[in-house]
Design an enzyme around this catalytic site. Structure first.
Site, PDB file in Angstrom:
ATOM      1  N   ASP A  55     -59.432  39.662  17.900  1.00 10.72           N
ATOM      2  CA  ASP A  55     -58.552  40.630  17.256  1.00 10.72           C
ATOM      3  C   ASP A  55     -57.996  40.094  15.953  1.00 10.72           C
ATOM      4  O   ASP A  55     -57.924  40.793  14.968  1.00 10.72           O
ATOM      5  CB  ASP A  55     -57.394  40.987  18.186  1.00 10.72           C
ATOM      6  CG  ASP A  55     -57.894  41.643  19.464  1.00 10.72           C
ATOM      7  OD1 ASP A  55     -58.853  42.421  19.364  1.00 10.72           O
ATOM      8  OD2 ASP A  55     -57.350  41.360  20.533  1.00 10.72           O
ATOM      9  N   HIS A  78     -43.129  39.060   1.420  1.00  7.13           N
ATOM     10  CA  HIS A  78     -43.236  40.520   1.562  1.00  7.13           C
ATOM     11  C   HIS A  78     -43.933  40.888   2.859  1.00  7.13           C
ATOM     12  O   HIS A  78     -44.465  40.022   3.551  1.00  7.13           O
ATOM     13  CB  HIS A  78     -43.937  41.147   0.355  1.00  7.13           C
ATOM     14  CG  HIS A  78     -45.390  40.784   0.239  1.00  7.13           C
ATOM     15  ND1 HIS A  78     -45.817  39.543  -0.184  1.00  7.13           N
ATOM     16  CD2 HIS A  78     -46.511  41.494   0.512  1.00  7.13           C
ATOM     17  CE1 HIS A  78     -47.131  39.511  -0.185  1.00  7.13           C
ATOM     18  NE2 HIS A  78     -47.585  40.679   0.237  1.00  7.13           N
ATOM     19  N   HIS A  80     -46.711  42.326   4.023  1.00  7.34           N
ATOM     20  CA  HIS A  80     -48.132  42.538   4.326  1.00  7.34           C
ATOM     21  C   HIS A  80     -48.603  41.593   5.427  1.00  7.34           C
ATOM     22  O   HIS A  80     -48.103  40.491   5.575  1.00  7.34           O
ATOM     23  CB  HIS A  80     -48.976  42.329   3.062  1.00  7.34           C
ATOM     24  CG  HIS A  80     -48.979  43.540   2.167  1.00  7.34           C
ATOM     25  ND1 HIS A  80     -49.329  43.483   0.848  1.00  7.34           N
ATOM     26  CD2 HIS A  80     -48.672  44.822   2.429  1.00  7.34           C
ATOM     27  CE1 HIS A  80     -49.245  44.701   0.318  1.00  7.34           C
ATOM     28  NE2 HIS A  80     -48.838  45.519   1.262  1.00  7.34           N
ATOM     29  N   ASP A  82     -51.140  39.704   5.751  1.00  7.83           N
ATOM     30  CA  ASP A  82     -51.589  38.347   5.404  1.00  7.83           C
ATOM     31  C   ASP A  82     -50.405  37.428   5.071  1.00  7.83           C
ATOM     32  O   ASP A  82     -50.589  36.255   4.773  1.00  7.83           O
ATOM     33  CB  ASP A  82     -52.634  38.364   4.266  1.00  7.83           C
ATOM     34  CG  ASP A  82     -52.131  39.020   2.992  1.00  7.83           C
ATOM     35  OD1 ASP A  82     -51.355  39.986   3.081  1.00  7.83           O
ATOM     36  OD2 ASP A  82     -52.525  38.566   1.898  1.00  7.83           O
ATOM     37  N   HIS A  83     -49.162  37.975   5.173  1.00  8.15           N
ATOM     38  CA  HIS A  83     -47.958  37.164   4.940  1.00  8.15           C
ATOM     39  C   HIS A  83     -46.996  37.146   6.132  1.00  8.15           C
ATOM     40  O   HIS A  83     -46.197  36.225   6.257  1.00  8.15           O
ATOM     41  CB  HIS A  83     -47.235  37.648   3.681  1.00  8.15           C
ATOM     42  CG  HIS A  83     -48.096  37.522   2.461  1.00  8.15           C
ATOM     43  ND1 HIS A  83     -47.960  36.503   1.553  1.00  8.15           N
ATOM     44  CD2 HIS A  83     -49.156  38.259   2.045  1.00  8.15           C
ATOM     45  CE1 HIS A  83     -48.893  36.627   0.619  1.00  8.15           C
ATOM     46  NE2 HIS A  83     -49.634  37.691   0.889  1.00  8.15           N
ATOM     47  N   ASP A 209     -50.265  33.929  -7.722  1.00  7.08           N
ATOM     48  CA  ASP A 209     -51.254  34.816  -7.089  1.00  7.08           C
ATOM     49  C   ASP A 209     -52.562  34.856  -7.902  1.00  7.08           C
ATOM     50  O   ASP A 209     -52.544  35.169  -9.088  1.00  7.08           O
ATOM     51  CB  ASP A 209     -50.605  36.218  -7.027  1.00  7.08           C
ATOM     52  CG  ASP A 209     -51.488  37.292  -6.414  1.00  7.08           C
ATOM     53  OD1 ASP A 209     -52.633  36.991  -6.032  1.00  7.08           O
ATOM     54  OD2 ASP A 209     -51.006  38.443  -6.317  1.00  7.08           O
ATOM     55  N   HIS A 380     -52.108  43.637  -7.369  1.00  3.57           N
ATOM     56  CA  HIS A 380     -52.103  42.238  -7.827  1.00  3.57           C
ATOM     57  C   HIS A 380     -52.279  42.143  -9.337  1.00  3.57           C
ATOM     58  O   HIS A 380     -52.948  42.969  -9.953  1.00  3.57           O
ATOM     59  CB  HIS A 380     -53.224  41.455  -7.141  1.00  3.57           C
ATOM     60  CG  HIS A 380     -53.069  41.387  -5.656  1.00  3.57           C
ATOM     61  ND1 HIS A 380     -52.340  40.405  -5.027  1.00  3.57           N
ATOM     62  CD2 HIS A 380     -53.533  42.198  -4.670  1.00  3.57           C
ATOM     63  CE1 HIS A 380     -52.384  40.607  -3.713  1.00  3.57           C
ATOM     64  NE2 HIS A 380     -53.088  41.688  -3.472  1.00  3.57           N
ATOM     65  N   HIS A 402     -53.446  32.031  -3.157  1.00  9.06           N
ATOM     66  CA  HIS A 402     -53.836  33.375  -2.722  1.00  9.06           C
ATOM     67  C   HIS A 402     -55.200  33.750  -3.267  1.00  9.06           C
ATOM     68  O   HIS A 402     -55.327  34.609  -4.145  1.00  9.06           O
ATOM     69  CB  HIS A 402     -52.787  34.410  -3.162  1.00  9.06           C
ATOM     70  CG  HIS A 402     -52.770  35.656  -2.313  1.00  9.06           C
ATOM     71  ND1 HIS A 402     -53.669  36.675  -2.488  1.00  9.06           N
ATOM     72  CD2 HIS A 402     -51.977  36.046  -1.284  1.00  9.06           C
ATOM     73  CE1 HIS A 402     -53.414  37.632  -1.602  1.00  9.06           C
ATOM     74  NE2 HIS A 402     -52.389  37.267  -0.861  1.00  9.06           N
ATOM     75  N   ASP A 455     -57.541  36.762  21.153  1.00 10.74           N
ATOM     76  CA  ASP A 455     -58.322  37.823  21.789  1.00 10.74           C
ATOM     77  C   ASP A 455     -57.409  38.481  22.805  1.00 10.74           C
ATOM     78  O   ASP A 455     -57.127  37.910  23.846  1.00 10.74           O
ATOM     79  CB  ASP A 455     -59.547  37.201  22.469  1.00 10.74           C
ATOM     80  CG  ASP A 455     -60.341  38.247  23.231  1.00 10.74           C
ATOM     81  OD1 ASP A 455     -60.007  39.444  23.122  1.00 10.74           O
ATOM     82  OD2 ASP A 455     -61.285  37.868  23.929  1.00 10.74           O
TER      83      ASP A 455
END
Ligand code: ZN
Ligand code: ZN
Length: 565
Positions: A55, A78, A80, A82-83, A209, A380, A402, A455
């Protein structure tokens, strides 16, 4: 200024990325000075194609566990995935206070609540035990030897922050994910003035970034999309309109609602992640929605088709997302078909082209009018915005973050253009320890890093062996060989061969009977030798494996089962 800051520091500042380089995703970076560690962001990565059934992927935080007594807290840029995506998993291993702005904290709290619910049987109580502080822009927080200031930036989600991290060695600026948008859809523009002020005082390093570092120019403002949406709505006046976009792109959702309102349409939001983010943003007043515009899917039933807009997840072809279910006709509440318009409002991320094409084909077959809003407005910074930030911040050292290696190198090229000598640009890999003094920056040593696979509720219990098995099962299927052997060492029943995902049995009866002949010979030979069951199983695997490979050039998983008669 405190006394501590005026002394010449005796130790070095360490910056240790525990993920987020070599890939876009799983951003997490430790800052360490003597007995203090703070961690910036706590993201996840989405599984690669070959990680079947996985997952998500979360970072290995062995280093934080080993140095837990130093850990002062998590500072989040922030909301998202991925953060913030791995924050509950990581907090359950290394609990520490969390600091973030309003919407970011709202989304984090939602994650903690969900984690507590899913892991109630293990006694998870993150909501009760994790200390949380919502920070406003311009505010600073003290964490051991560090002071961290939150600076307003623009991104595709509101309340995104850059961080100025003050240490006894110097100030490090971390941009988070950012773009420069002078006319954001909601909220204020990036606080360029503050970047300049901090730059004037002297900045040791800039972590910037790199996502769009290969793209020249400026990223256009989100507002430039307004006339484009207006046009598409005008052209499709008489149909129901669906718009597919990223759940996390709150600004885009706001934009679509604006246009819908202008055209007198009602809006419903569909897809679990999108409903959650919009609910949270609305509750925290991070998005303003004109009254009586947002309705539920059930309320939508009463509204004429040409007065409806449905914003949905699934713009990347994700098989479980709402749009996918509408396209293949399995959505519980929405039937899509001729007379409907679907607008794709986000580019496929590289690698997602295939699933996106599949959905488009399904929609076209149903007679749906498919439209691409294909002006690229990213969240971005492009090259000129990166240059702007460098010029304001004037760092001594450049540390691109990033991105994959090619993105980091693209930013390095920008820094070179701005006059940075090679030794002032530091390209890191995850796990590298970057040691900074007021005059120098050197990579010294490495800490353990990696992705831990999740998983379902199992964290880290799927290793390489399990993953390899899943790959084999998916590619070549499985053959199960059953037989009965008496205690005297006689084959009394079988071998029977059962296969799944390997060959279609009806058409391959000859092949399978030949295969069972091969197995029978092997077993009898081994029994004659007086072999034990384990070596019989190994011999069956070898001989049957050879046979299948010779005939079909495939390598299914072979599972011999022996029962004692
Ligand atoms: Zn982001
Ligand atoms: Zn990001």
């Amino acid at each position: 200024m405190s006394k501590k800051n005026t002394e010449i520091p005796t130790s070095k500042l360490k910056i240790i990325p525990l993920g987020g380089l070599e890939q876009i995703g799983m951003n997490i970076t430790a800052f360490e000075y003597e007995d203090s560690i703070i961690v910036v962001d706590c993201g996840l990565a989405f599984p690669q194609d070959d990680m079947l059934g996985i997952d998500l992927v979360i970072p290995d935080v062995t280093y934080l566990k080993d140095n837990y007594d130093k850990l002062k807290g998590f500072v989040i840029t922030h909301g998202h995935e991925d953060h913030i995506g791995s924050i509950s998993y990581i907090l359950s291993q290394v609990p520490a206070p969390v600091y973030a702005t309003r919407l970011t904290m709202g989304l984090i709290e939602h994650k903690l609540e969900e984690y507590d619910k899913e892991h109630a049987s293990q006694g998870a109580k993150l909501m009760d035990t994790v200390r949380r502080k919502t920070v406003t822009f311009g505010q600073s927080i003290n964490l051991g030897d560090f002071r961290v200031e939150f600076i307003r930036t623009n991104h595709s989600i509101v309340d995104a922050a850059a961080l100025a991290i003050y240490s006894p060695v110097g100030c490090v600026v971390h941009t988070g994910d950012f773009k420069v948008d002078y006319t954001p859809v909601y909220g204020d523009a990036i606080d360029l003035q503050r970047f300049a002020e901090i730059g004037k005082k002297g900045v040791l390093a800039l972590l910037c970034d790199s996502t769009n570092a290969e793209r020249p120019g400026f990223t256009p403002s989100e507002k430039t999309l307004a006339p484009i949406f207006d046009n598409i709505f005008e052209e499709n006046k008489h149909t129901r309109i669906f718009v597919a976009t990223f759940a996390s792109n709150v600004d885009r959702v706001r934009q679509i609602i604006n246009t819908a309102y202008k055209f007198g349409r009602k809006v419903a939001v569909e897809g679990r992640s999108m409903v959650n983010i919009i609910d949270t943003a609305q509750r925290l007043e991070c998005i303003e929605i004109p009254e009586n515009t947002l309705v539920t899917l059930d309320e939508m039933k009463e509204i004429p088709a040409d007065r409806q807009v449905i914003i949905t997840t699934g713009s990347q072809g994700e098989s479980m997302a709402a749009l996918s279910r509408m396209a293949d006709g399995t959505h519980r509440k929405i039937t899509i078909g001729g007379g409907d318009t679907v607008i794709f409002s986000s580019h496929p991320i590289p690698g997602n082209e295939k699933p996106v094409t599949r959905i488009i084909n399904q929609l076209l077959q149903k007679g749906v009018n498919v439209v691409f809003q294909d002006v690229h407005v990213s969240g971005h910074a492009c090259q000129e915005e990166i240059k702007l930030i460098y010029s304001l911040v004037q760092p001594k050292f450049s540390v691109p973050v990033h991105g994959e290696y090619k993105h980091l190198m693209a930013q390095a090229a920008i820094a070179r253009e701005l006059g940075f000598s090679k030794d002032r640009i530091k390209i890191l890999s995850s796990g590298d320890i970057l040691e900074l003094s007021p005059e120098s920056a050197e990579i010294n040593g490495k800490v353990p890093v990696g992705g831990i696979l999740v998983d379902g509720s199992g964290v880290g219990d799927v290793g390489n062996v399990v993953l390899r098995d899943r790959q084999r099962l998916a590619q070549d299927g499985i053959i199960i060989v059953c037989m009965c052997i008496s205690s005297e060492g006689m084959l009394v029943a079988g071998p029977d061969i059962v296969s799944r995902g390997f060959v279609y049995i009806k058409e391959s009866e000859d092949l399978l009977s030949e295969a069972s002949e091969v197995v029978r010979n092997t077993v009898e030979e081994k029994l004659d030798e007086g072999s034990d069951w384990n070596s019989i199983k190994t011999a069956v695997r070898d001989s049957l494996g050879d046979f299948v490979w010779k005939n079909l050039k495939r390598k299914p998983m072979i599972l011999p089962i022996i029962e004692e008669a």
